[in-house]
Design an enzyme around this catalytic site. Structure first.
Site, PDB file in Angstrom:
ATOM      1  N   LEU A 266      -4.950   9.166 -13.676  1.00  0.00           N
ATOM      2  CA  LEU A 266      -6.321   9.400 -13.217  1.00  0.00           C
ATOM      3  C   LEU A 266      -6.294  10.447 -12.108  1.00  0.00           C
ATOM      4  O   LEU A 266      -5.851  10.185 -10.987  1.00  0.00           O
ATOM      5  CB  LEU A 266      -6.936   8.097 -12.707  1.00  0.00           C
ATOM      6  CG  LEU A 266      -6.881   6.907 -13.683  1.00  0.00           C
ATOM      7  CD1 LEU A 266      -7.592   5.702 -13.084  1.00  0.00           C
ATOM      8  CD2 LEU A 266      -7.487   7.286 -15.032  1.00  0.00           C
TER       9      LEU A 266
ATOM     10  N   ARG B 123     -13.144  13.085   0.917  1.00  0.00           N
ATOM     11  CA  ARG B 123     -12.692  12.692   2.257  1.00  0.00           C
ATOM     12  C   ARG B 123     -11.530  13.538   2.764  1.00  0.00           C
ATOM     13  O   ARG B 123     -11.218  13.523   3.949  1.00  0.00           O
ATOM     14  CB  ARG B 123     -12.309  11.209   2.266  1.00  0.00           C
ATOM     15  CG  ARG B 123     -13.513  10.278   2.379  1.00  0.00           C
ATOM     16  CD  ARG B 123     -13.083   8.824   2.435  1.00  0.00           C
ATOM     17  NE  ARG B 123     -12.774   8.304   1.114  1.00  0.00           N
ATOM     18  CZ  ARG B 123     -12.264   7.081   0.886  1.00  0.00           C
ATOM     19  NH1 ARG B 123     -12.002   6.282   1.909  1.00  0.00           N
ATOM     20  NH2 ARG B 123     -12.015   6.678  -0.344  1.00  0.00           N
TER      21      ARG B 123
ATOM     22  N   GLY C 173      -8.931  -4.647  -2.919  1.00  0.00           N
ATOM     23  CA  GLY C 173      -9.254  -5.644  -3.924  1.00  0.00           C
ATOM     24  C   GLY C 173      -8.175  -6.720  -3.957  1.00  0.00           C
ATOM     25  O   GLY C 173      -6.981  -6.410  -3.980  1.00  0.00           O
TER      26      GLY C 173
ATOM     27  N   ASN D  58      -4.555  -5.402  -5.286  1.00  0.00           N
ATOM     28  CA  ASN D  58      -4.456  -4.570  -6.474  1.00  0.00           C
ATOM     29  C   ASN D  58      -4.132  -3.137  -6.059  1.00  0.00           C
ATOM     30  O   ASN D  58      -4.849  -2.530  -5.268  1.00  0.00           O
ATOM     31  CB  ASN D  58      -5.792  -4.622  -7.228  1.00  0.00           C
ATOM     32  CG  ASN D  58      -5.890  -3.581  -8.322  1.00  0.00           C
ATOM     33  OD1 ASN D  58      -4.904  -3.236  -8.954  1.00  0.00           O
ATOM     34  ND2 ASN D  58      -7.105  -3.081  -8.550  1.00  0.00           N
TER      35      ASN D  58
END
Length: 459
Positions: free
Chosen positions: A10, A17, A141, A171
């Site tokens: 990905l 940022r 998460g 995660n």
């Protein structure tokens, strides 16, 4: 027949940022773009096909990775599940295992990715989550487990209850899936959330609801899952990776005097009993042999250094330095140099596209460009090969055991034969035969009383 292994990287996010014109995953960590670290790790574990999801800065990513991967476009960034769906034309319906890796986690190792896939296969899971245990998991998460240790769900920090927030297992955003089940579940993901995005974590919930097995593998080093979202995190992963690289070299027999001031990129190789002094930068595909002394303050890029060499306060680019040579201080070797065995390259010497034969010496304050220097040649202080005529570069050839005196200008193209001499202060424009002496300077004229006249005129 071995099961096919796929990977989806990905890498489509803009990374606002970072506040940078450079696409986020192309920001370097230890000299190599983050996404290149990921692709290299996937190559190490022999992934059959790698798909990189690109969006912002697509052409820059293609320029970096070239034909080593396949590309899929995510024109609109609508979430991680949407990004993975972009590869459906290539992967949907295929049997095998698919890794999904974020392009901004350069600290991940091939060993961890390999163990993640092994855990996935051992448990017969439809999905396996790479997790980490953190002292402070704020903002991440959480992995919520059942009483038997199986994975119950992933819950985002903002959605977690007070009890769920006490969980320290998080995660990392890296997953391993049964490929067919992944793409079946992706079709069921919706964007009914505050961000209006399609989340890959929803695939876990969908598979769990269908009774599939969900497993997890906990990283031994929680730093491996660190992502980079801003310049502060970029500097943090840089420090971690640099420490990791330096420690690996030290364990392999290299002495690094001050690891905190030593910068070694990941593809550099260094032989045993070499000493790296403070302030050194070893970049690209540099290879350093055994028993060398590098530094202080040496900067080597894409350079091969053989055994027993000393390099101090020097910059060397894309060159070869052979055994027992001594280079520096304050030398500058530009691309294409070949420094022979036992050669001495001294202070304030610049070389460019030049071969120095074995045993030759360029002690100080000289420029040799586009030159072929034989064995056991002495180049005097201030010698210049005048290689550029304003339009083209020309070559200077100096034969074995020749001697070039101080402050000589060698106007290329020119050849100086074996065992020839060039007198100090000469400007040589014609070839010098073997064993000849070239003197190319005007006779000295002394004008008596000139200084007195000059001083009187000043008054």
């Amino acid at each position: 027949m071995a099961q096919q292994k796929y990977a989806v990287v990905l890498a489509a996010g803009q990374g606002t940022r970072m506040k940078s014109k450079l696409y986020k995953v192309l920001h370097p960590v230890c000299g190599k773009p983050m996404v290149q670290h990921i692709v290299d790790r996937l190559g190490d574990i022999l992934i059959d096909e790698v798909f990189v999801v690109i969006g912002h800065g697509a052409e820059q990513v293609k320029s970096q990775l070239g034909s080593t991967v396949q590309y899929v476009h995510q024109e609109q960034q609508l979430g991680t599940a949407h990004a993975v769906m972009m590869s459906s034309d290539y992967l949907e319906g295929k049997q095998g295992t698919t890794l999904v890796v974020t392009g901004d986690t350069p600290l991940i190792t091939d060993e961890t990715l390999q163990r993640l896939m092994e855990r996935h296969n051992q448990t017969g899971a439809s999905a396996t989550i790479l997790t980490s245990i953190l002292e402070d998991a704020t903002g991440y998460g959480r992995i919520i487990r059942n009483a038997d240790g199986s994975v119950a769900k992933i819950v985002e920090h903002k959605d977690a209850t007070d009890e769920e927030r006490t969980a320290r297992e998080i995660n990392t955003g890296i997953f391993c899936f049964d490929n067919e089940k992944l793409f079946q579940a992706l079709k069921k993901v919706d964007n009914q959330n505050a961000q209006g995005e399609y989340y890959l974590t929803d695939v876990i919930e969908i598979l769990k609801g269908e009774g599939a097995t969900i497993s997890a593998y906990v990283t031994e080093d929680p730093q491996e899952g660190m992502g980079v979202n801003d310049r502060v995190q970029l500097s943090q992963v840089e420090q971690i990776m640099r420490k990791r690289i330096n420690e690996a070299h030290m364990r392999n027999g290299v002495t690094i005097i001050d690891p905190l001031s030593t910068y070694i990129e990941p593809d550099v190789k260094i032989g045993a009993d070499t000493v790296i002094q403070p302030g050194c930068f070893l970049r690209g595909n540099t290879q350093v042999g055994e028993d060398c002394l590098i530094g202080p303050n040496a900067d080597l890029a894409d350079t091969t250094v053989e055994d027993g060499i000393t390099i101090r306060y020097t910059v060397v680019l894309e060159s070869l330095i052979r055994k027992e040579a001594d280079v520096g201080p304050f030398a500058y070797l530009r691309p294409g140099c070949d420094v022979g065995e036992g050669v001495r390259v001294g202070d304030f010497v610049e070389l460019k596209n030049t071969r120095l034969g074995n045993g030759s010496k360029v002690a100080h304050l000289s420029y040799l460009g586009d030159a072929e220097i034989g064995d056991d040649v002495n180049i005097g202080c201030g010698t210049i090969t005048v290689n550029f005529d304003g339009k083209e570069k020309h070559k200077t050839i100096i034969g074995n055991r020749s001697f070039v005196g101080c402050n000589a200008n060698l106007i290329a193209p020119v050849t100086i034969g074996d065992e020839a001499y060039v007198a100090a202060g000469s400007t040589v424009t014609k070839d010098v035969p073997k064993q000849a002496l070239a003197i190319a300077r005007e006779r000295q004229t002394n004008k008596e009383g000139y200084a007195e006249k000059f001083l009187r005129k000043e008054k």
